[in-house]
Design a protein around this motif. Structure first.
Motif, PDB file in Angstrom:
ATOM      1  N   GLU A 240       0.830  -1.210   0.000  1.00  0.00           N
ATOM      2  CA  GLU A 240       0.000   0.000   0.000  1.00  0.00           C
ATOM      3  C   GLU A 240       0.862   1.257   0.000  1.00  0.00           C
ATOM      4  OE1 GLU A 240      -3.740   1.993   2.468  1.00  0.00           O
ATOM      5  OE2 GLU A 240      -2.989   0.007   3.004  1.00  0.00           O
ATOM      6  N   GLY A 243       1.529   2.222  -3.344  1.00  0.00           N
ATOM      7  CA  GLY A 243       0.387   2.540  -4.195  1.00  0.00           C
ATOM      8  C   GLY A 243      -0.482   1.365  -4.581  1.00  0.00           C
ATOM      9  N   TYR A 244      -0.101   0.161  -4.158  1.00  0.00           N
ATOM     10  CA  TYR A 244      -0.859  -1.033  -4.539  1.00  0.00           C
ATOM     11  C   TYR A 244      -1.686  -1.507  -3.344  1.00  0.00           C
ATOM     12  CZ  TYR A 244       1.573  -1.275  -8.982  1.00  0.00           C
ATOM     13  OH  TYR A 244       2.029  -0.998 -10.243  1.00  0.00           O
ATOM     14  N   LYS A 298       4.812  -1.140 -12.476  1.00  0.00           N
ATOM     15  CA  LYS A 298       4.972   0.288 -12.189  1.00  0.00           C
ATOM     16  C   LYS A 298       5.912   0.946 -13.199  1.00  0.00           C
ATOM     17  CE  LYS A 298       5.149   1.639  -7.855  1.00  0.00           C
ATOM     18  NZ  LYS A 298       4.137   2.694  -7.582  1.00  0.00           N
ATOM     19  N   ASP A 304       0.837   3.362 -11.245  1.00  0.00           N
ATOM     20  CA  ASP A 304       1.359   3.916  -9.996  1.00  0.00           C
ATOM     21  C   ASP A 304       0.473   3.597  -8.804  1.00  0.00           C
ATOM     22  OD1 ASP A 304       3.663   5.162 -11.042  1.00  0.00           O
ATOM     23  OD2 ASP A 304       2.456   6.816 -11.807  1.00  0.00           O
ATOM     24  N   HIS A 305      -0.780   3.286  -9.074  1.00  0.00           N
ATOM     25  CA  HIS A 305      -1.721   3.082  -7.969  1.00  0.00           C
ATOM     26  C   HIS A 305      -2.860   2.187  -8.443  1.00  0.00           C
ATOM     27  CE1 HIS A 305      -4.298   3.840  -4.519  1.00  0.00           C
ATOM     28  NE2 HIS A 305      -3.342   4.553  -3.963  1.00  0.00           N
ATOM     29  N   THR A 306      -3.337   1.339  -7.548  1.00  0.00           N
ATOM     30  CA  THR A 306      -4.436   0.450  -7.931  1.00  0.00           C
ATOM     31  C   THR A 306      -5.739   1.206  -8.172  1.00  0.00           C
ATOM     32  OG1 THR A 306      -4.636  -0.020  -5.556  1.00  0.00           O
ATOM     33  CG2 THR A 306      -3.608  -1.708  -6.927  1.00  0.00           C
ATOM     34  N   LYS A 307      -5.842   2.471  -7.747  1.00  0.00           N
ATOM     35  CA  LYS A 307      -7.058   3.230  -8.050  1.00  0.00           C
ATOM     36  C   LYS A 307      -7.157   3.528  -9.546  1.00  0.00           C
ATOM     37  CE  LYS A 307      -5.129   7.818  -6.988  1.00  0.00           C
ATOM     38  NZ  LYS A 307      -5.181   8.964  -6.052  1.00  0.00           N
ATOM     39  N   LYS A 426       3.641   9.265  -9.901  1.00  0.00           N
ATOM     40  CA  LYS A 426       3.383   9.433  -8.470  1.00  0.00           C
ATOM     41  C   LYS A 426       4.437  10.365  -7.881  1.00  0.00           C
ATOM     42  CE  LYS A 426       2.684   6.823  -4.213  1.00  0.00           C
ATOM     43  NZ  LYS A 426       2.842   5.522  -3.536  1.00  0.00           N
ATOM     44  N   GLU A 433       0.134  15.709  -5.361  1.00  0.00           N
ATOM     45  CA  GLU A 433      -0.682  14.549  -5.698  1.00  0.00           C
ATOM     46  C   GLU A 433      -1.491  14.859  -6.954  1.00  0.00           C
ATOM     47  OE1 GLU A 433      -3.069  13.661  -2.319  1.00  0.00           O
ATOM     48  OE2 GLU A 433      -1.429  12.735  -1.192  1.00  0.00           O
TER      49      GLU A 433
END
Length: 715
Positions: A240, A243-244, A298, A304-307, A426, A433
């Protein structure tokens, strides 16, 4: 056992929660509903306990000492008990730490006159003595007389009406009595082994909807490997930070894929025979494979992020593939094939439905096929066209997977924030951000009618083609400036920035009056650029596959597939219902007005194949020829012979020796209206489109705008 006794036994270290239990996952609504049920004396479930001299690892810091003798464990009911502990004591129970409670359900207030429950709202509750913190009632800090006194102070000494006073008194008593409510206790025999206790825990939960299959499997794993849950959680915390973000069930699916080459039948992990293999697999996953896979994604897939990801379960086949390579790392060609498949799995929503069945198939291919991601891409291509159409962008928001792909593509080009010039990877610091900004500010578009009062226009304002990626600082600086001036400034200060986020360069398009033309040009540009990006990741040798009708049914309904139980036979009324024929026509029109699709008749919403016999018996000749003739006549009468001939293909495949009807509808070149008869016999023309997995009517005031967006030429 009384609720007050349960609370006391937890504090006195006589009642514990085993470590294999899932975390506290209740939301505020769950807590409100529980308290409301208790106040009204409704049933609130039972509690499953087990008293044993050989307990598994316990939640919290308490370590079992054999000198304690037998201890009692709560196996089922901990969500309710944890909720009541927090509300009654105002504290976090000793088996949790504060950071482990993701949703703090304390600070719940009750209106002691109406018994309405709400979380604290200063504007409503600050000066109203009727709103009382329910914890203060449980702890005796506020009593009935305190409320009455404050009400009378507010009334300048005038007494509260007797009826109102009695009602408040009764309500206080109802709340205070909750402590004395019994939770019916179901007890596992002390002689039961840990395996037997977990099996009972599984049976109790399997009969309800409390735990998922993955959570139950994790409980079993934690039973025979007590450290598992904490080890998994530690790794997820680490991921996390990078970013994951995953839930524990993700790890369970990964382990199932590695150990058993499947994505369903999670009960295969229940047996203690898995213990050593799971420990061995986890050691490699923790120390190498997970970090390796996510570093590759990545650095080379720009995730960069799971979102940014539509479904994290697409990572599972990739992790299994990397794990199966042993000490070897993926070649660059293999990495590119993985990435290409991953992108398509997202935009074509491979795992949105039927997750376990699809993981079964995909992991099976990964385990056996020499070039698995070529084959996996072939499966997606059989389900949905790979090429992205400009029309796919119409009206879709940032929750759609195409927005994620846009993010990945922009980052691959080295895109920067339009205002700060900082790269949109990221970044460090909250000010930098990334945020998803409206190019044409929504505050200004609202004034032009692009608001919630017009569904089509509102969707255009929120469309991803009206979005750019900025840093938080850049977004604040940009504020609600007109696109015309803002984009002009960007082109001067950062000449390549607009091109790298696929912004049309024609400055006339940046004017407010050309907003919709801007969207159309950007759709065309994005479709072209994204298709080129995907096609050129690597060459894929995938074969052309026709999607099997059984797999299509098993995949469930979606934006391009719909099931209908019958064409005209009403299963409830046991007779012909002409309104059902209108539903069929509405579905055909919605597909034609959208991207095309498939209507399957003889299949229920639950994917049960019942066939066409019920419809057949309503026709003169009870067979498929008469069925097709009747269906084509309906289409001819409503949409014309040309539509029925050129836009519709009807077949009657057999599935499990049962005949069904499959209607393929092409994407229409002209808008199609459907005549609907109301209950009074009045007729009116309606316009339908696909929205998710259903057909929705567009309001008459919005139809013209949709048609202009959807159809290039209206004849």
């Amino acid at each position: 056992m009384k609720i007050s006794q349960i609370i006391d036994k937890i504090d006195e270290k006589q009642l514990f929660i085993p470590a294999f239990q899932r975390e506290y996952v209740w939301k505020r609504k769950n807590a409100k509903d529980l308290v409301s049920s208790l106040i009204q004396d409704y049933p609130t479930g039972t509690m499953l306990t087990w008293e044993t001299n050989y307990p598994p690892e316990l939640k919290g810091e308490h370590k079992y000492d054999e000198r304690q003798g037998a201890v009692k464990l709560i196996l089922d009911g901990q969500q309710r008990i944890t909720t009541l502990y927090m509300l009654m004591t105002g504290n976090i129970p000793p088996y949790y730490k504060k950071h482990e409670i993701l949703v703090d359900i304390r600070n719940l207030y009750v209106n002691v006159q109406t018994l309405v429950l709400e979380y604290y709202k200063i504007t409503i509750m600050q000066n109203d003595p009727l709103w009382v913190n329910i914890t203060d009632i449980f702890q005796g800090k506020i009593r009935y007389r305190d409320v009455i006194h404050q009400l009378e102070v507010n009334l300048d000494g005038e007494r509260v009406e007797r009826e109102k006073s009695d009602l408040i008194d009764d309500n206080f008593r109802a709340i205070e009595k909750i402590k004395d409510r019994d939770f019916q206790e179901q007890i596992i025999p002390p002689k039961a082994s840990l395996k037997e206790a977990i099996d009972i825990f599984y049976i109790v939960n399997a009969s309800g909807v409390n735990l998922t299959d993955a959570e139950l499997a994790l409980a079993q794993i934690s039973g025979y490997w007590p450290e598992a849950r904490d080890l998994f959680k530690t790794k997820l915390v680490q991921l996390e930070k990078d970013g994951y973000v995953f839930k524990l069930d993700f790890i369970v699916y990964v382990l199932l894929g590695i150990l058993h080459n499947m994505g369903s039948k999670l009960d295969k992990l229940h047996s203690q025979d898995n213990k050593e293999n799971i420990k061995k697999a986890w050691k490699r996953l923790d120390e190498d494979v997970l970090d390796y896979v996510f570093n590759v994604l990545k650095s080379q897939a720009y995730i960069d992020h799971t979102k940014e990801v539509n479904s994290v379960y697409a990572f599972v086949p990739i992790i299994v593939y990397a794990y199966n390579k042993g000490s070897k790392k993926l070649t660059q060609i293999e990495i590119k094939k993985v990435i290409k498949w991953f992108y398509y799995s997202q935009i074509r929503q491979r795992y949105v439905s039927q997750l376990q069945q699809k993981l079964d198939k995909d992991i099976g291919i990964v385990a056996k096929d020499e070039n698995p991601f070529d084959k996996l891409l072939s499966i997606i291509a059989a389900e949905r066209p790979l090429e992205i159409s400009k029309d796919e962008f119409v009206g879709i928001g940032i929750s759609h997977a195409l927005w994620g792909l846009m993010n990945f593509y922009f980052k691959s080009k080295g895109a920067i924030c339009f205002t700060t010039g900082i790269n949109i990877r990221k970044n460090m610091g909250k000010k930098y951000e990334l945020e998803w900004d409206h190019i044409f500010p929504y505050s200004l578009l609202k004034l032009e009618g692009y608001n919630r009062n017009n569904r089509v226009k509102y969707s255009l304002a929120q469309e991803i083609t009206n979005r750019a990626i900025l840093t938080q600082l850049g977004n604040r600086k940009k504020s609600n400036h007109l696109a015309e001036g803002y984009l002009e400034d960007t082109s001067i200060h950062f000449p390549d920035a607009l091109e790298k986020q696929c912004i049309p360069q024609d400055k006339e398009l940046w004017k407010m009056e050309n907003f919709e033309l801007f969207l159309e040009k950007r759709r065309i540009l994005l479709a072209k650029e994204l298709n080129y990006f995907l096609n050129n990741i690597t060459e894929t040798n995938y074969e052309s596959l026709d999607m099997d009708i059984v797999e299509m049914i098993m995949s469930g309904e979606n934006s391009q597939v719909e099931f209908k139980t019958t064409m005209r036979y009403d299963m409830r009324e046991n007779k012909v219902n002409k309104k059902l024929e209108q539903v069929i026509l509405k579905t055909l029109a919605a597909f034609s007005n959208g991207q095309g699709g498939t209507l399957i008749m003889g299949v229920t919403d639950e994917q049960d194949i019942i066939g066409l016999e019920n419809d057949y018996k309503t026709l003169k000749d009870a067979n498929k020829d008469e069925f097709e003739l009747h269906l084509r006549n309906l289409i001819n009468q409503n949409y014309g012979v040309d539509f029925a001939t050129n836009n519709i293909e009807i077949t009657f495949p057999e599935v499990n020796e049962t005949e069904i009807c499959v209607v393929e509808i092409k994407q229409g070149l002209r808008p199609v209206y459907t005549e609907i008869t109301d209950k009074n016999g009045g007729k009116s023309k309606r316009f339908y489109v696909r929205s998710g997995n259903s057909s929705q009517e567009i309001d008459i005031t919005e139809v013209a705008q949709y048609i202009n967006q959807r159809f290039e030429t209206v004849v």
